[in-house]
Design an enzyme around this catalytic site. Sequence first.
Site, PDB file in Angstrom:
ATOM      1  N   ASP A  71      29.561  39.610  -3.512  1.00  0.00           N
ATOM      2  CA  ASP A  71      30.137  40.102  -2.251  1.00  0.00           C
ATOM      3  C   ASP A  71      28.993  40.315  -1.269  1.00  0.00           C
ATOM      4  O   ASP A  71      28.272  41.321  -1.346  1.00  0.00           O
ATOM      5  CB  ASP A  71      30.890  41.413  -2.484  1.00  0.00           C
ATOM      6  CG  ASP A  71      31.897  41.299  -3.610  1.00  0.00           C
ATOM      7  OD1 ASP A  71      32.814  40.475  -3.497  1.00  0.00           O
ATOM      8  OD2 ASP A  71      31.746  42.024  -4.613  1.00  0.00           O
ATOM      9  N   SER A 110      31.065  39.696  -9.375  1.00  0.00           N
ATOM     10  CA  SER A 110      31.472  39.303  -8.029  1.00  0.00           C
ATOM     11  C   SER A 110      30.271  39.235  -7.101  1.00  0.00           C
ATOM     12  O   SER A 110      29.438  40.131  -7.069  1.00  0.00           O
ATOM     13  CB  SER A 110      32.501  40.308  -7.491  1.00  0.00           C
ATOM     14  OG  SER A 110      32.985  39.902  -6.234  1.00  0.00           O
ATOM     15  N   SER A 163      34.139  35.840  -5.696  1.00  0.00           N
ATOM     16  CA  SER A 163      33.063  36.041  -4.730  1.00  0.00           C
ATOM     17  C   SER A 163      33.632  35.952  -3.329  1.00  0.00           C
ATOM     18  O   SER A 163      34.725  35.417  -3.115  1.00  0.00           O
ATOM     19  CB  SER A 163      31.967  34.969  -4.888  1.00  0.00           C
ATOM     20  OG  SER A 163      31.184  35.186  -6.043  1.00  0.00           O
TER      21      SER A 163
END
Length: 330
Positions: free
Chosen positions: A259, A257, A219
């Site tokens: 983001d 992830s 992340s």
Amino acid sequence: MVLQKGKKNCITDVEGVQVGHKTLYEKVNKEQTICTGVTAILPHSGNLFYEKVRAGCHVINGYGKTSGLVQVEELGFIESPIMLTNTLSIGPVMEGTVTYMLQQNKEIGTSAGTLNVVVGECNDGFLNSMRLQAVRPNHAIEAIENASSSAVQQGAVGAGKGMICFGYKGGIGTASRVVTASNEKYTVGCLVLSNFGDSQDALFANFPKKKNPNSTDGSIMMIIATDAPLYDRQLKRLAKRTAAGLGRVGSHMDNGSGDIAIAFTTANPSIHNVNGHLESITYLRDDDQAMNQLFQAVAEATEEAIINSLKHAETTEGQNGRVIEKAPLT
């Protein structure tokens, strides 16, 4: 053309922006280690509730637990410090930040409505014994009270204490760029909390191969500050350009992830409870030459902030004797 860096090459090059950390590190016993913390980004040194900053946000991939972005997306303002911590500490950090803001503003919850607090996170569970829930509300308050406009401490500090990037020690990184266009100068600063990627990826392909225990999912939180006169839609466009900087270092923004980017400007603040039903602001035209340079500044500053998070972090030992080494960067 590569843009000029700011004097400190960090997010606090944007006048008024302050950053503070609270780092927690303790070997509790042979198995458990507290290796975490809190980072606070204050858009200005005044009363954030009464002088709200215009903001936008962008979720590149949404495997994250960030709080407060629904209202930012809807109204285009931030009215609290932007807080960063580990995944399981969103709650206590929000509580501490609310407490701090209530102490500063006696009207919140009575005559002045409620409060929207923004908290972002990354998972530091490989090094940090997250189940201990060591971060408490007072740590958020300490991070806010520690904030200053000095050069930002980077690496394994604050929220970055337990983070891992490209298989090496990651954490807090920052950088800035100066845009000169239309006879005006504007500054763009970026602060990241990096916790993603394998050393096989792109820019780090020549590193010794080292698997990130967080996997490539990982992340990253990316906070963009500027003094350019923009409004929320334009700030969302800036937030989107963090993906260019993220891609430059090799992120694929994988399935798991988180983001997430947040962008704000110190220009054009909105004053709470102003009389009258109309408000006007001055902002850059979308087709002005400065806009493309602002986009470039975001990409460049994001890329360098990620690299700086690696350069400044030190080898760290966490729970169960796990050790994450400093990246071989100078």
